[in-house]
Motif scaffolding. Structure first.
Motif, PDB file in Angstrom:
ATOM      1  N   THR A 198     -18.716   4.151   5.211  1.00 44.91           N
ATOM      2  CA  THR A 198     -17.461   4.871   5.482  1.00 44.91           C
ATOM      3  C   THR A 198     -16.318   4.390   4.589  1.00 44.91           C
ATOM      4  O   THR A 198     -15.155   4.550   4.938  1.00 44.91           O
ATOM      5  CB  THR A 198     -17.054   4.715   6.960  1.00 44.91           C
ATOM      6  OG1 THR A 198     -16.906   3.317   7.267  1.00 44.91           O
ATOM      7  CG2 THR A 198     -18.091   5.332   7.887  1.00 44.91           C
ATOM      8  N   GLY A 199     -16.633   3.787   3.450  1.00 47.09           N
ATOM      9  CA  GLY A 199     -15.583   3.308   2.558  1.00 47.09           C
ATOM     10  C   GLY A 199     -14.932   2.023   3.011  1.00 47.09           C
ATOM     11  O   GLY A 199     -13.834   1.691   2.564  1.00 47.09           O
ATOM     12  N   GLY A 200     -15.599   1.263   3.866  1.00 47.40           N
ATOM     13  CA  GLY A 200     -14.986   0.078   4.451  1.00 47.40           C
ATOM     14  C   GLY A 200     -14.815  -1.085   3.512  1.00 47.40           C
ATOM     15  O   GLY A 200     -13.988  -1.970   3.764  1.00 47.40           O
ATOM     16  N   VAL A 201     -15.598  -1.144   2.421  1.00 48.24           N
ATOM     17  CA  VAL A 201     -15.494  -2.274   1.492  1.00 48.24           C
ATOM     18  C   VAL A 201     -14.967  -1.849   0.121  1.00 48.24           C
ATOM     19  O   VAL A 201     -14.848  -2.682  -0.776  1.00 48.24           O
ATOM     20  CB  VAL A 201     -16.855  -2.990   1.322  1.00 48.24           C
ATOM     21  CG1 VAL A 201     -17.315  -3.581   2.637  1.00 48.24           C
ATOM     22  CG2 VAL A 201     -17.914  -2.052   0.744  1.00 48.24           C
ATOM     23  N   GLU A 202     -14.667  -0.585  -0.047  1.00 46.26           N
ATOM     24  CA  GLU A 202     -14.173  -0.111  -1.348  1.00 46.26           C
ATOM     25  C   GLU A 202     -12.720  -0.545  -1.540  1.00 46.26           C
ATOM     26  O   GLU A 202     -11.867  -0.226  -0.709  1.00 46.26           O
ATOM     27  CB  GLU A 202     -14.281   1.412  -1.432  1.00 46.26           C
ATOM     28  CG  GLU A 202     -13.804   1.963  -2.761  1.00 46.26           C
ATOM     29  CD  GLU A 202     -13.876   3.479  -2.839  1.00 46.26           C
ATOM     30  OE1 GLU A 202     -13.358   4.030  -3.823  1.00 46.26           O
ATOM     31  OE2 GLU A 202     -14.439   4.098  -1.911  1.00 46.26           O
ATOM     32  N   PRO A 203     -12.401  -1.216  -2.636  1.00 50.19           N
ATOM     33  CA  PRO A 203     -11.018  -1.689  -2.848  1.00 50.19           C
ATOM     34  C   PRO A 203     -10.068  -0.573  -3.318  1.00 50.19           C
ATOM     35  O   PRO A 203      -9.347  -0.712  -4.304  1.00 50.19           O
ATOM     36  CB  PRO A 203     -11.172  -2.773  -3.922  1.00 50.19           C
ATOM     37  CG  PRO A 203     -12.616  -3.105  -3.957  1.00 50.19           C
ATOM     38  CD  PRO A 203     -13.318  -1.829  -3.621  1.00 50.19           C
ATOM     39  N   ASP A 204     -10.084   0.544  -2.605  1.00 46.14           N
ATOM     40  CA  ASP A 204      -9.159   1.642  -2.864  1.00 46.14           C
ATOM     41  C   ASP A 204      -7.943   1.406  -1.974  1.00 46.14           C
ATOM     42  O   ASP A 204      -7.848   1.932  -0.867  1.00 46.14           O
ATOM     43  CB  ASP A 204      -9.841   2.970  -2.537  1.00 46.14           C
ATOM     44  CG  ASP A 204      -8.947   4.168  -2.805  1.00 46.14           C
ATOM     45  OD1 ASP A 204      -7.853   3.978  -3.385  1.00 46.14           O
ATOM     46  OD2 ASP A 204      -9.334   5.288  -2.423  1.00 46.14           O
ATOM     47  N   GLY A 210     -19.794   0.747  -0.954  1.00 44.30           N
ATOM     48  CA  GLY A 210     -20.786   0.489   0.071  1.00 44.30           C
ATOM     49  C   GLY A 210     -22.059   1.236  -0.288  1.00 44.30           C
ATOM     50  O   GLY A 210     -22.436   1.311  -1.459  1.00 44.30           O
ATOM     51  N   ARG A 211     -22.684   1.867   0.707  1.00 44.14           N
ATOM     52  CA  ARG A 211     -23.970   2.509   0.462  1.00 44.14           C
ATOM     53  C   ARG A 211     -24.041   3.909   1.075  1.00 44.14           C
ATOM     54  O   ARG A 211     -25.083   4.332   1.560  1.00 44.14           O
ATOM     55  CB  ARG A 211     -25.103   1.623   0.998  1.00 44.14           C
ATOM     56  CG  ARG A 211     -25.254   0.297   0.255  1.00 44.14           C
ATOM     57  CD  ARG A 211     -25.624   0.512  -1.198  1.00 44.14           C
ATOM     58  NE  ARG A 211     -25.764  -0.723  -1.963  1.00 44.14           N
ATOM     59  CZ  ARG A 211     -24.813  -1.238  -2.734  1.00 44.14           C
ATOM     60  NH1 ARG A 211     -23.628  -0.622  -2.832  1.00 44.14           N
ATOM     61  NH2 ARG A 211     -25.029  -2.350  -3.416  1.00 44.14           N
ATOM     62  N   SER A 212     -22.945   4.635   1.014  1.00 39.72           N
ATOM     63  CA  SER A 212     -22.950   6.011   1.500  1.00 39.72           C
ATOM     64  C   SER A 212     -23.356   6.969   0.376  1.00 39.72           C
ATOM     65  O   SER A 212     -23.439   6.585  -0.798  1.00 39.72           O
ATOM     66  CB  SER A 212     -21.563   6.405   2.007  1.00 39.72           C
ATOM     67  OG  SER A 212     -20.655   6.546   0.912  1.00 39.72           O
ATOM     68  N   PHE A 213     -23.581   8.223   0.733  1.00 36.44           N
ATOM     69  CA  PHE A 213     -23.888   9.233  -0.280  1.00 36.44           C
ATOM     70  C   PHE A 213     -22.722   9.383  -1.257  1.00 36.44           C
ATOM     71  O   PHE A 213     -22.922   9.515  -2.467  1.00 36.44           O
ATOM     72  CB  PHE A 213     -24.201  10.572   0.401  1.00 36.44           C
ATOM     73  CG  PHE A 213     -24.447  11.699  -0.568  1.00 36.44           C
ATOM     74  CD1 PHE A 213     -25.642  11.780  -1.259  1.00 36.44           C
ATOM     75  CD2 PHE A 213     -23.472  12.664  -0.801  1.00 36.44           C
ATOM     76  CE1 PHE A 213     -25.876  12.809  -2.163  1.00 36.44           C
ATOM     77  CE2 PHE A 213     -23.691  13.696  -1.698  1.00 36.44           C
ATOM     78  CZ  PHE A 213     -24.903  13.766  -2.374  1.00 36.44           C
ATOM     79  N   HIS A 220     -20.873   3.961  13.038  1.00 33.21           N
ATOM     80  CA  HIS A 220     -20.754   3.840  11.584  1.00 33.21           C
ATOM     81  C   HIS A 220     -19.408   3.285  11.142  1.00 33.21           C
ATOM     82  O   HIS A 220     -19.184   3.121   9.946  1.00 33.21           O
ATOM     83  CB  HIS A 220     -20.979   5.202  10.913  1.00 33.21           C
ATOM     84  CG  HIS A 220     -22.422   5.530  10.723  1.00 33.21           C
ATOM     85  ND1 HIS A 220     -22.851   6.742  10.239  1.00 33.21           N
ATOM     86  CD2 HIS A 220     -23.543   4.808  10.949  1.00 33.21           C
ATOM     87  CE1 HIS A 220     -24.174   6.748  10.165  1.00 33.21           C
ATOM     88  NE2 HIS A 220     -24.609   5.595  10.602  1.00 33.21           N
ATOM     89  N   ALA A 221     -18.516   3.042  12.063  1.00 34.72           N
ATOM     90  CA  ALA A 221     -17.195   2.469  11.795  1.00 34.72           C
ATOM     91  C   ALA A 221     -16.229   3.523  11.260  1.00 34.72           C
ATOM     92  O   ALA A 221     -16.584   4.684  11.035  1.00 34.72           O
ATOM     93  CB  ALA A 221     -17.276   1.273  10.848  1.00 34.72           C
ATOM     94  N   VAL A 222     -14.989   3.100  11.031  1.00 35.27           N
ATOM     95  CA  VAL A 222     -13.918   4.003  10.592  1.00 35.27           C
ATOM     96  C   VAL A 222     -13.765   3.967   9.082  1.00 35.27           C
ATOM     97  O   VAL A 222     -13.822   4.983   8.398  1.00 35.27           O
ATOM     98  CB  VAL A 222     -12.585   3.647  11.290  1.00 35.27           C
ATOM     99  CG1 VAL A 222     -11.442   4.492  10.750  1.00 35.27           C
ATOM    100  CG2 VAL A 222     -12.719   3.835  12.800  1.00 35.27           C
ATOM    101  N   GLY A 223     -13.560   2.766   8.544  1.00 33.48           N
ATOM    102  CA  GLY A 223     -13.379   2.649   7.102  1.00 33.48           C
ATOM    103  C   GLY A 223     -12.198   3.466   6.594  1.00 33.48           C
ATOM    104  O   GLY A 223     -11.254   3.759   7.330  1.00 33.48           O
ATOM    105  N   ARG A 224     -12.285   3.853   5.344  1.00 33.67           N
ATOM    106  CA  ARG A 224     -11.265   4.727   4.759  1.00 33.67           C
ATOM    107  C   ARG A 224     -11.614   6.196   4.981  1.00 33.67           C
ATOM    108  O   ARG A 224     -10.726   7.035   5.108  1.00 33.67           O
ATOM    109  CB  ARG A 224     -11.124   4.429   3.263  1.00 33.67           C
ATOM    110  CG  ARG A 224     -10.505   3.066   3.009  1.00 33.67           C
ATOM    111  CD  ARG A 224     -10.560   2.612   1.568  1.00 33.67           C
ATOM    112  NE  ARG A 224      -9.851   1.342   1.440  1.00 33.67           N
ATOM    113  CZ  ARG A 224     -10.393   0.154   1.737  1.00 33.67           C
ATOM    114  NH1 ARG A 224     -11.648   0.085   2.139  1.00 33.67           N
ATOM    115  NH2 ARG A 224      -9.682  -0.949   1.646  1.00 33.67           N
ATOM    116  N   ASP A 225     -12.907   6.491   5.038  1.00 36.04           N
ATOM    117  CA  ASP A 225     -13.324   7.886   5.135  1.00 36.04           C
ATOM    118  C   ASP A 225     -12.934   8.525   6.460  1.00 36.04           C
ATOM    119  O   ASP A 225     -12.543   9.697   6.506  1.00 36.04           O
ATOM    120  CB  ASP A 225     -14.847   7.984   4.958  1.00 36.04           C
ATOM    121  CG  ASP A 225     -15.304   7.542   3.578  1.00 36.04           C
ATOM    122  OD1 ASP A 225     -14.445   7.313   2.701  1.00 36.04           O
ATOM    123  OD2 ASP A 225     -16.529   7.413   3.381  1.00 36.04           O
TER     124      ASP A 225
END
Length: 543
Positions: free
Chosen positions: A140-146, A86-89, A488-493
Motif C-alpha cells: 500500500t505504499g507504506g515504505v515508499e519515500p514519497d 514495496g511489493r504491490s502491482f 493490508h494496512a493504509v500506507g500512502r495508497d
C-alpha cells in the motif's frame, strides 16, 4: 559513509519478491502467459526484462550524514533502489518502467537501538524524512519515500540488524523479540523451546515482527486471533522524543492501551525495536477437510454459521467458484470451504465432525475421493502468489488484490456492488477481465472478503488501468459499508479513503499525538496522515 554494508550471500531482488535467481523460470513464465491468454481471451502476452540496478537513473543524494554515523549509512544504487518500493502491482509496474523517482537519498542500517535513536535525532535536525523499513513487503505504499516537498531528503531506516528472539519466558508463554526479525527467524528460534508465535501472513518469508505490529498484520488464524494485535504483550518504541516502553501485563483495564497506539501506526510515530509477544506450544494435533458447494450463497451461509458456532477453526477459508478455478483448487463448478483445526493439547475429531455437520447442513458436499487435497493445492498457490504476481507483471498483464471486512447483514450488497463496479471498470479500461473472491478471515459479525483481479494490460498503461479499477473497487467498498483495508494496512495508497472512514475528531487526535511524539514531522510522512499533518513545526526546512 560506507557502501560495504554486510548482506547475505544471495541478495534480495530490488524490484520483486525473493532472492535474486528465485521466482518463475522462463518456461514457467511462458506457460503462465499462455494460461492467462486463454483465460482472458487475448492473442498473447509480451515478455519484459526485469530492471538492473546499473541502468537506473537515480538522482544524486541530497543528504550527507555526519561522520559519526557514516558507517551505518549507504548511498549505493542497489540499496537505494531496494528501499524505494514495496511489493504491490503498482510498485512492480513502476520498477519495470525503471521509474525510481522516489528513491531514498540514503539508507541507514542501524546496528542497535542507540543507532536508531541517533538516526532519528539527526533526521529531525536535518529536516530529513525517516521511513522505517522492515522486510519491504508493503502493498500500500507504506515504505515508499514519497514524502512531499517539505524535506531536504529522505532516509530509509532498515532494521535488519535489530533481530533475534532475545528472551523466552516459558512460564508465562511469552518471548521478547527484536523488531527487525524476519518471520522464518522468529519461528526457527522459538522452535527449540517447543513454542511458536504462529503468525503466518502471505509475506511471512520477507516481513518482520515490527512490520507486522506497525501494520496490524493478519496472520495464520482465520477466526479468533486473526491479527497480530492479539499477541502483543508489551512494546518498546524509539520516537523522535525518546524511548517509550510499555509494561508486560496479561491484560489491563487502566485506560486506553498504550500498545494499541502503536499497533497500526505504520511508522508514523516511531520505530518498534522490541516486543514481548504471547507465544504458544507448537500444535501436535490437526484435523481438516474440504467441503464443496454448488451455490456460493449457501457456502456463505455455512461459513457464517461456523463463524458464529464457537468452534473457532484455525482455517475457515471460503473460495468462490472463480477463486477455486484460478488457484487450481477446483474446476470452477463449485465453491470450496477449506476447514482446519489444530491444538497442542487434544484430539480434534469432535470439532471437525461438528463443523462438517454444520457445513453439510447448509448444502455442502464432502469429496467422493478421500485423497482430495484442495486445501493443500490452494495453500501451495497462496504461498506461490508473490512470485506469480511478479510473473504476471513481467508479462504485461494486470493482477492485483484488494480486501475489506463488512458485517454479515451487508455482505451480499457489498459483494454484488463490488463485482458490478469492478466489472464495469474492467470492461472500460481493459476490455474485460476476471475477478475472484475468497473469505480470508471470518468473525461472528462478518467476513473479510479478499478479491483478486486479472486483466489484459495495454503497453505503457498498466498502472493507469489498475488505478481506475482500484478506485472503482474502493469507492464501492466504502459506499457499501466496508473498510478500506482489513489487513493490508493504509500506507500512502489508502490514506484518502482511510481519512473518510475514521471520524474527524479521531484524525485530529491522531495529529496531536504525532505532533507530541514527532514534533518535526519526520516519521514516514504521507502515511495515515498527509505530509505536514503533525503540527506547526512539521516539515520545516533547514539550510
Amino acid at each position: 559513509m560506507t557502501n560495504a554494508i554486510l548482506r547475505p550471500a544471495a541478495r534480495r531482488k530490488f524490484w520483486g519478491w525473493g532472492l535474486e535467481g528465485d521466482g518463475l523460470t522462463r518456461s514457467e513464465l511462458e506457460e503462465l502467459g499462455a494460461t492467462f491468454a486463454r483465460r482472458l481471451g487475448i492473442e498473447g502476452v509480451r515478455m519484459q526484462d526485469p530492471p538492473r540496478a546499473e541502468e537506473l537513473d537515480l538522482r544524486a543524494p541530497r543528504l550527507s550524514p555526519p561522520a559519526s554515523l557514516g558507517p551505518i549509512f549507504s548511498a549505493d544504487p542497489y540499496d537505494r533502489a531496494a528501499h524505494t518500493y514495496g511489493r504491490s502491482f503498482r510498485d512492480l509496474v513502476r520498477a519495470f518502467r525503471r521509474d525510481y523517482a522516489h528513491a531514498p537519498d540514503l539508507v541507514a542500517f542501524p546496528r542497535d537501538e542507540r543507532d536508531v535513536t541517533s538516526v532519528l535525532e539527526w533526521c529531525s535536525g536535518a529536516g530529513a524524512a525517516a521511513v522505517p523499513f522492515g522486510g519491504g513487503s508493503s502493498v500500500t505504499g507504506g515504505v515508499e519515500p514519497d514524502v512531499g516537498e517539505g524535506y531536504r531528503g529522505a532516509v530509509s531506516v532498515d532494521l535488519r540488524h535489530l533481530d533475534g528472539v532475545l528472551e523466552v519466558d516459558g512460564v508465562s508463554l511469552a518471548a521478547r523479540i527484536a523488531g527487525g526479525t524476519l518471520g522464518p527467524a522468529v519461528e526457527a528460534q522459538l522452535k527449540p523451546h517447543g513454542l511458536t508465535l504462529r503468525h503466518f501472513p502471505q509475506s511471512f518469508e520477507w516481513s518482520t515482527l515490527g512490520g507486522w505490529i506497525a501494520t496490524r498484520s493478519g496472520g495464520h488464524y482465520a477466526t479468533l486471533h486473526t491479527h497480530i494485535d492479539e499477541f502483543v504483550e508489551a512494546l518498546r518504541v524509539v520516537t523522535p522524543r525518546g524511548v517509550l516502553e510499555t509494561r508486560r501485563l496479561p491484560a489491563s483495564g487502566a485506560g486506553p492501551s498504550p500498545e494499541g497506539l502503536f499497533c497500526g501506526s505504520e511508522g508514523t510515530l516511531g520505530v518498534i525495536t522490541e516486543a514481548w509477544m504471547r507465544v504458544q506450544p507448537r500444535p501436535g494435533f490437526r484435523a481438516g477437510a474440504s467441503v464443496y458447494f454448488a451455490d456460493f450463497a449457501a457456502a456463505v451461509n455455512a461459513t457464517r454459521a461456523l463463524a458464529q458456532s464457537g468452534l473457532n477453526p484455525s482455517n475457515c477459508r471460503l473460495l468462490d467458484h472463480d477463486e477455486a478455478l484460478l488457484s487450481g483448487s477446483g474446476d470452477g463448478s463449485r465453491s470450496i470451504l477449506v476447514l482446519g483445526f489444530e491444538s497442542s493439547d487434544h484430539e480434534l475429531g469432535p470439532w471437525l465432525a461438528r463443523a462438517l455437520e454444520i457445513a453439510t447442513g447448509h448444502g455442502g458436499e464432502l469429496p467422493d475421493d478421500e485423497r482430495d487435497d484442495a486445501a493443500a493445492i490452494w495453500r501451495a498457490s497462496f504461498l506461490r502468489g508473490p512470485h506469480i504476481r511478479d510473473g504476471v507483471a513481467q508479462l504485461g498483464l494486470i493482477h492485483e488484490t484488494f480486501e475489506t471486512a463488512v458485517t454479515w447483514d451487508r455482505f451480499d450488497a457489498l459483494h454484488d456492488g463490488v463485482r458490478a463496479a469492478v466489472g464495469r471498470a474492467l470492461d472500460e479500461t481493459c476490455g474485460g477481465g476476471a475477478m475472484s473472491c475468497r473469505f480470508a478471515y471470518v468473525y461472528p459479525d462478518g467476513p473479510a472478503p479478499y478479491y483478486s483481479v486479472y486483466a489484459p494490460g495495454r503497453p505503457g498503461q498498466e498502472l493507469e488501468q489498475w488505478d481506475a479499477i482500484k478506485a472503482a473497487a474502493s469507492e464501492a467498498i466504502v459506499a457499501l459499508g466496508g473498510t478500506i483495508t482489513h489487513h493490508h494496512a493504509v500506507g500512502r495508497d489508502h490514506r484518502p479513503l482511510y481519512l473518510r472512514e475514521v471520524p474527524e475528531l479521531f484524525t485530529a487526535a491522531l495529529q496531536a499525538t504525532k505532533a507530541e511524539l514527532d514534533p518535526s514531522g519526520i516519521m514516514n510522512p504521507g502515511v495515515l496522515l498527509p505530509p505536514g499533518a503533525a503540527g506547526p513545526t512539521a516539515n520545516r526546512r533547514t539550510s
